[in-house]
Design an enzyme around this catalytic site. Structure first.
Site, PDB file in Angstrom:
ATOM      1  N   LEU A 140       0.886  -1.155   0.000  1.00 35.91           N
ATOM      2  CA  LEU A 140       0.000   0.000   0.000  1.00 35.91           C
ATOM      3  C   LEU A 140       0.923   1.204   0.000  1.00 35.91           C
ATOM      4  O   LEU A 140       1.820   1.300   0.832  1.00 35.91           O
ATOM      5  CB  LEU A 140      -0.881  -0.028   1.260  1.00 35.91           C
ATOM      6  CG  LEU A 140      -2.160   0.806   1.307  1.00 35.91           C
ATOM      7  CD1 LEU A 140      -3.075   0.503   0.130  1.00 35.91           C
ATOM      8  CD2 LEU A 140      -2.896   0.531   2.612  1.00 35.91           C
ATOM      9  N   ASP A 141       0.734   2.103  -0.955  1.00 34.42           N
ATOM     10  CA  ASP A 141       1.662   3.223  -1.112  1.00 34.42           C
ATOM     11  C   ASP A 141       1.835   4.030   0.174  1.00 34.42           C
ATOM     12  O   ASP A 141       0.921   4.112   1.006  1.00 34.42           O
ATOM     13  CB  ASP A 141       1.172   4.171  -2.214  1.00 34.42           C
ATOM     14  CG  ASP A 141       1.278   3.543  -3.587  1.00 34.42           C
ATOM     15  OD1 ASP A 141       2.111   2.647  -3.758  1.00 34.42           O
ATOM     16  OD2 ASP A 141       0.515   3.955  -4.479  1.00 34.42           O
ATOM     17  N   LYS A 142       2.988   4.648   0.313  1.00 41.71           N
ATOM     18  CA  LYS A 142       3.295   5.452   1.502  1.00 41.71           C
ATOM     19  C   LYS A 142       2.246   6.536   1.763  1.00 41.71           C
ATOM     20  O   LYS A 142       1.868   6.762   2.914  1.00 41.71           O
ATOM     21  CB  LYS A 142       4.694   6.073   1.346  1.00 41.71           C
ATOM     22  CG  LYS A 142       5.213   6.744   2.599  1.00 41.71           C
ATOM     23  CD  LYS A 142       6.665   7.182   2.422  1.00 41.71           C
ATOM     24  CE  LYS A 142       7.210   7.808   3.700  1.00 41.71           C
ATOM     25  NZ  LYS A 142       8.639   8.172   3.571  1.00 41.71           N
TER      26      LYS A 142
END
Length: 309
Positions: free
Chosen positions: A105-107
């Site tokens: 899950l992207d930052k």
């Protein structure tokens, strides 16, 4: 060394004990630091529990009990097992045993992510062809139109391919609910950008049958036996071949986030506090209002001790 059909590749066998990753196990094998039944092992060897495997002259520990965690990832946490990277997910969760995330899950995104030490279930869930649902609440920088919903649903050209049709519905003036069955790099953000929109918040609320529910930002819980049984039934016919999963994706998607897609027109972890309900470990990561920012400081520690039970 075994020719048994149930035999496991040596690197996987080593990694499943929790001492290192498969890649690190490959290095150990290449360096001649692994023996099987007294002989120095080569790459590609397969073994069973009946074989005597040593690493650096020491017998391997027994394979640990499988661990499955649900984590509500806050914004700012990076989904990597590289502990040299600040605010990495391993330090944020602070679990007592070696675990790794299922996917990423992207930052800048928050919400539900699963972590485990079971490599087989990872590949079965992630493989593109297995079409397991992932649900998100996503807010945009401007009002969502019916045309935007229709075009997002039908498929958008990004990363040298066209995304698969997906379920999209408007749930607020600038907010949508979207359910994907594929996982291209930064897929939702790229789709929105192609259509002239910019994502302002992205929160994953469900993976397959696991829901975020009331789990607070930065907290984790264990997957319940009932949830795990349902996952296993859903992935019963799924392939666990990681290489096949990767090759099913377009080349650009495999290469990572460096490609800029041009629009056709414009544009740390605390365990969940448990209650007295039937499932005291409550719901999966990522609860809160749609589009809201996480309510816990990323990377904060509580010692990783699990409450309740």
């Amino acid at each position: 060394m075994s020719e048994d059909k149930s035999a496991t590749r040596l690197n996987k066998f080593i990694s499943e004990t929790g001492i290192c990753s498969r890649r690190e196990a490959d290095r150990l094998i290449e360096q001649g630091r692994v023996t099987v039944n007294g002989d120095v092992a080569g790459m590609g060897v397969k073994v069973t529990d009946a074989d005597q495997v040593t690493v650096n002259g020491k017998p391997l520990r027994a394979k640990p009990k499988a661990v499955y965690l649900v984590y509500n990832k806050p914004i700012g946490i990076t989904c990597t097992t590289d502990r040299a990277i600040p605010e990495n997910i391993v330090d944020a969760v602070n679990y007592k045993a070696r675990i790794f995330p299922i996917g990423r899950l992207d930052k800048p995104s928050c919400g539900l992510i699963l972590l485990t030490n079971d490599g087989d279930i990872v590949n079965k869930i992630l493989r593109a062809g297995n079409a397991h649902e992932k649900e998100y609440i996503v807010s945009m920088d401007k009002p969502v139109t019916d045309d935007f919903v229709a075009r997002m649903s039908a498929g958008v050209p990004i990363l040298d391919t066209v995304t698969k049709p997906c379920k999209v519905r408007k749930v607020g003036p600038k907010t949508i609910n979207i359910i994907l069955t594929q996982g291209l790099n930064r897929q939702i953000r790229r789709m929105a950008e192609y259509l002239g929109f910019s994502v302002t918040s992205l929160r994953r609320v469900r993976i397959m049958n696991i829901e975020l529910g009331g789990l607070k930002s930065g907290q984790w819980r264990e997957v319940t036996p009932r949830e795990l049984a349902l996952i296993n039934s859903m992935i019963g016919d799924s392939s666990k071949t990681e290489e096949a999963s990767i090759l099913q994706q377009p080349k650009a998607a495999r290469q990572g986030p460096r490609i800029k897609d041009k629009p056709a027109t414009a544009s740390r972890g605390k365990p969940a506090r448990t209650g007295s309900g039937r499932d005291r470990r409550s719901a999966p990561p990522g609860a809160g209002r749609p589009g809201s920012r996480s309510n816990a400081r990323p990377g904060s520690r509580t010692g990783g001790k699990k409450t309740g039970r």
